[in-house]
Structure formats: structure tokens, C-alpha cells
Motif scaffolding. Structure first.
Motif, PDB file in Angstrom:
ATOM      1  N   SER A   1     -11.228  -7.647   5.302  1.00  0.00           N
ATOM      2  CA  SER A   1     -10.001  -7.618   4.500  1.00  0.00           C
ATOM      3  C   SER A   1      -8.767  -7.951   5.323  1.00  0.00           C
ATOM      4  O   SER A   1      -8.495  -7.306   6.333  1.00  0.00           O
ATOM      5  N   GLY A   2      -8.019  -8.934   4.836  1.00  0.00           N
ATOM      6  CA  GLY A   2      -6.704  -9.240   5.396  1.00  0.00           C
ATOM      7  C   GLY A   2      -5.609  -8.818   4.432  1.00  0.00           C
ATOM      8  O   GLY A   2      -4.471  -9.258   4.550  1.00  0.00           O
ATOM      9  N   LEU A   3      -5.952  -7.968   3.472  1.00  0.00           N
ATOM     10  CA  LEU A   3      -4.986  -7.560   2.445  1.00  0.00           C
ATOM     11  C   LEU A   3      -3.929  -6.629   3.035  1.00  0.00           C
ATOM     12  O   LEU A   3      -4.250  -5.748   3.834  1.00  0.00           O
ATOM     13  N   PRO A   4      -2.670  -6.786   2.598  1.00  0.00           N
ATOM     14  CA  PRO A   4      -1.605  -5.903   3.114  1.00  0.00           C
ATOM     15  C   PRO A   4      -1.584  -4.588   2.336  1.00  0.00           C
ATOM     16  O   PRO A   4      -0.701  -4.365   1.505  1.00  0.00           O
ATOM     17  N   PHE A   5      -2.556  -3.727   2.598  1.00  0.00           N
ATOM     18  CA  PHE A   5      -2.746  -2.528   1.777  1.00  0.00           C
ATOM     19  C   PHE A   5      -1.488  -1.682   1.656  1.00  0.00           C
ATOM     20  O   PHE A   5      -1.195  -1.152   0.596  1.00  0.00           O
ATOM     21  N   THR A   6      -0.756  -1.538   2.760  1.00  0.00           N
ATOM     22  CA  THR A   6       0.365  -0.599   2.705  1.00  0.00           C
ATOM     23  C   THR A   6       1.521  -1.114   1.840  1.00  0.00           C
ATOM     24  O   THR A   6       2.338  -0.313   1.394  1.00  0.00           O
ATOM     25  N   SER A   7       1.587  -2.410   1.584  1.00  0.00           N
ATOM     26  CA  SER A   7       2.666  -2.875   0.701  1.00  0.00           C
ATOM     27  C   SER A   7       2.181  -3.103  -0.735  1.00  0.00           C
ATOM     28  O   SER A   7       2.972  -3.414  -1.623  1.00  0.00           O
ATOM     29  N   LEU A   8       0.889  -2.923  -0.985  1.00  0.00           N
ATOM     30  CA  LEU A   8       0.383  -3.070  -2.358  1.00  0.00           C
ATOM     31  C   LEU A   8       0.691  -1.799  -3.151  1.00  0.00           C
ATOM     32  O   LEU A   8       0.796  -0.711  -2.581  1.00  0.00           O
ATOM     33  N   GLU A   9       0.802  -1.949  -4.430  1.00  0.00           N
ATOM     34  CA  GLU A   9       1.043  -0.805  -5.326  1.00  0.00           C
ATOM     35  C   GLU A   9      -0.146   0.173  -5.174  1.00  0.00           C
ATOM     36  O   GLU A   9      -1.301  -0.258  -5.025  1.00  0.00           O
ATOM     37  N   SER A  10       0.135   1.486  -5.178  1.00  0.00           N
ATOM     38  CA  SER A  10      -0.887   2.454  -4.747  1.00  0.00           C
ATOM     39  C   SER A  10      -2.157   2.456  -5.612  1.00  0.00           C
ATOM     40  O   SER A  10      -3.262   2.576  -5.084  1.00  0.00           O
ATOM     41  N   ASP A  11      -2.013   2.296  -6.933  1.00  0.00           N
ATOM     42  CA  ASP A  11      -3.221   2.277  -7.770  1.00  0.00           C
ATOM     43  C   ASP A  11      -4.089   1.057  -7.467  1.00  0.00           C
ATOM     44  O   ASP A  11      -5.311   1.151  -7.405  1.00  0.00           O
ATOM     45  N   LEU A  12      -3.420  -0.060  -7.280  1.00  0.00           N
ATOM     46  CA  LEU A  12      -4.161  -1.281  -6.948  1.00  0.00           C
ATOM     47  C   LEU A  12      -4.878  -1.104  -5.605  1.00  0.00           C
ATOM     48  O   LEU A  12      -6.057  -1.455  -5.457  1.00  0.00           O
ATOM     49  N   ARG A  13      -4.163  -0.538  -4.643  1.00  0.00           N
ATOM     50  CA  ARG A  13      -4.769  -0.311  -3.317  1.00  0.00           C
ATOM     51  C   ARG A  13      -6.028   0.550  -3.445  1.00  0.00           C
ATOM     52  O   ARG A  13      -7.069   0.216  -2.882  1.00  0.00           O
ATOM     53  N   ARG A  14      -5.940   1.606  -4.225  1.00  0.00           N
ATOM     54  CA  ARG A  14      -7.099   2.497  -4.388  1.00  0.00           C
ATOM     55  C   ARG A  14      -8.255   1.775  -5.066  1.00  0.00           C
ATOM     56  O   ARG A  14      -9.404   1.920  -4.666  1.00  0.00           O
ATOM     57  N   ARG A  15      -7.931   1.000  -6.082  1.00  0.00           N
ATOM     58  CA  ARG A  15      -9.012   0.282  -6.783  1.00  0.00           C
ATOM     59  C   ARG A  15      -9.718  -0.687  -5.835  1.00  0.00           C
ATOM     60  O   ARG A  15     -10.937  -0.809  -5.845  1.00  0.00           O
ATOM     61  N   ILE A  16      -8.939  -1.364  -5.005  1.00  0.00           N
ATOM     62  CA  ILE A  16      -9.561  -2.338  -4.092  1.00  0.00           C
ATOM     63  C   ILE A  16     -10.390  -1.618  -3.022  1.00  0.00           C
ATOM     64  O   ILE A  16     -11.514  -2.026  -2.715  1.00  0.00           O
ATOM     65  N   LEU A  17      -9.856  -0.522  -2.487  1.00  0.00           N
ATOM     66  CA  LEU A  17     -10.623   0.233  -1.477  1.00  0.00           C
ATOM     67  C   LEU A  17     -11.937   0.737  -2.071  1.00  0.00           C
ATOM     68  O   LEU A  17     -12.993   0.682  -1.421  1.00  0.00           O
TER      69      LEU A  17
END
Ligand SMILES: C[S@@+](CC[C@H](N)C(=O)[O-])C[C@H]1O[C@@H](n2cnc3c(N)ncnc32)[C@H](O)[C@@H]1O
Length: 197
Positions: free
Chosen positions: A118-134
Motif C-alpha cells: 500500500s502506498g495509500l496516504p492513510f493518515t489524510s484519508l477520511e477515517s471511515d474510508l481508512r478503516r474500510r480499506i484496512l
């Protein structure tokens, strides 16, 4: 050289258009890409999934390390970057998908990955989206698989530890900015460089 400049400009344009989604003004450095992939064994994988492929800096190195019969599925949400990836690499092992990483399960259709990068910028993504992707990353991993995550801050570690039995961290200083690299697996005994804080 011109290719490189075009890629950088496309990346910069993507950042200007969607700063929180892209999360960086430059693609990851080759050194950081190598440091990250050294945390796993791409050559032993049958299926590698890449999330947030951008201009393909990981894609290139993963393909260089991937065995002849293996597959790489690269997801990129930005249509222009996904198009560039499709044009740049004519490797039959690569499948480029223009979609959000939260929909990974739809594309895997039951298959499991030996490695998720993953090269996704997790900390700047909206929190629900971040959780769904994780959560998708955890579900996508085959038994014994490893998830490799690059971030520009250590803050994701708590959320990684909630989902993975083992989370190892190293810092790759030759990047702008310096990169935090995480190797995560379900198995607490999985081998990777130590970084327990
Ligand atoms: C920090 S850039 C990393 C790009 C590339 N992997 C690199 O290391 O240079 C993050 C990339 O993730 C993509 N991205 C952001 N959110 C995404 C999502 N939900 N699903 C798939 N890709 C996403 C962005 O468009 C961008 O290309």
C-alpha cells in the motif's frame, strides 16, 4: 528522462486536484520502494496486490521481482494515473484496475494475496474510508501473507496493531519526506526487521 518528468507532472497534477487523496507531491523514491519491498518476498508470491499505484514506482519494482507465473493486481482510483499505468507496462502478469481500494474484494473474487503493498496516504484519508480499506487488506491476505504499508508519519501503527498480530517498522530516510515502512502479518512470529514502537 522525459517519461520521468511526465510522470512527475501527472503526479503533481493529481496532488493539486486531490491533495488528501494523493498525500504527497512526489512519487516514492526508488530507494524507499526497494526498502519497502525488501520487507517481504515478492519472488515467492503467487499474487501481489498494490493499492494506490500512482505513477507505478512500486509497480515497476514489483514486476522486476515477481516470478514468471505470478500476478500483480494494481488498484488506482485516479483515472488518468490508471491509464498511464496501463500504457506504461505491457506485462501480461499485471492487471491495472481503476477503482477504490475499499472495493478490492470485488476484484479478487475469492482469491487471496500473498502480499498487499500500500502506498495509500492513510493518515489524510477520511477515517471511515481508512478503516474500510484496512479491513479489506486483512481480508485479502492469504495465510502467511504480508501487508507492506508506507506512510509519512507513524500514526497508523495503532490501527495496524488492531488488525495484525505482527507489525514491524523501519524508517527509510532517503525519501522526501522520510518514510515509515510497516510490515504486517497475522502471525506474531513472522520474520521482519524489528521495530516494536
Ligand atoms: C502517496 S500516492 C502514492 C503513489 C505511488 N504508490 C508512489 O508511491 O509514488 C497515493 C496514491 O493512492 C491513490 N489513491 C488514493 N486513494 C485511493 C483509493 N481509495 N483507492 C485506490 N487508490 C487511491 C492516489 O490517487 C495516489 O495515486
Amino acid at each position: 528522462m522525459r517519461q520521468n518528468l511526465t510522470e512527475r507532472l501527472l503526479f503533481l497534477r493529481a496532488f493539486v486536484t486531490h491533495p488528501t487523496r494523493v498525500g504527497a507531491i512526489l512519487p516514492t523514491s526508488r530507494r524507499a520502494v526497494r526498502d519497502m519491498l525488501d520487507l517481504g518476498d515478492v519472488g515467492a508470491a503467487n499474487l501481489v496486490v498494490e493499492l494506490g499505484a500512482g505513477t507505478g514506482v512500486y509497480t515497476r519494482e514489483i514486476l522486476a521481482r515477481l516470478s514468471p507465473g505470478a500476478k500483480l493486481m494494481a488498484l488506482e482510483i485516479d483515472p488518468q494515473l490508471a491509464k498511464l499505468l496501463g500504457e506504461e507496462f505491457s506485462d501480461p502478469r499485471l492487471q491495472v484496475i481503476c477503482d477504490s481500494a475499499e472495493n478490492l474484494h470485488r476484484h479478487l473474487s475469492g482469491a487471496r494475496a500473498d502480499m498487499v503493498v500500500s502506498g495509500l496516504p492513510f493518515t489524510s484519508l477520511e477515517s471511515d474510508l481508512r478503516r474500510r480499506i484496512l479491513d479489506q487488506m486483512v481480508q485479502a491476505l492469504a495465510p502467511g501473507g504480508v501487508a507492506l504499508v508506507l506512510q509519512y508519519s507513524p500514526f497508523i501503527v495503532k490501527e495496524l496493531r488492531l488488525r495484525f498480530g505482527s507489525v514491524k517498522r523501519i524508517i527509510s530516510p532517503v525519501n522526501v519526506p522520510p518514510a515509515f515502512l510497516f510490515a504486517c502479518s497475522a502471525d506474531r512470529t513472522a520474520a521482519a526487521p524489528d521495530a516494536s514502537n
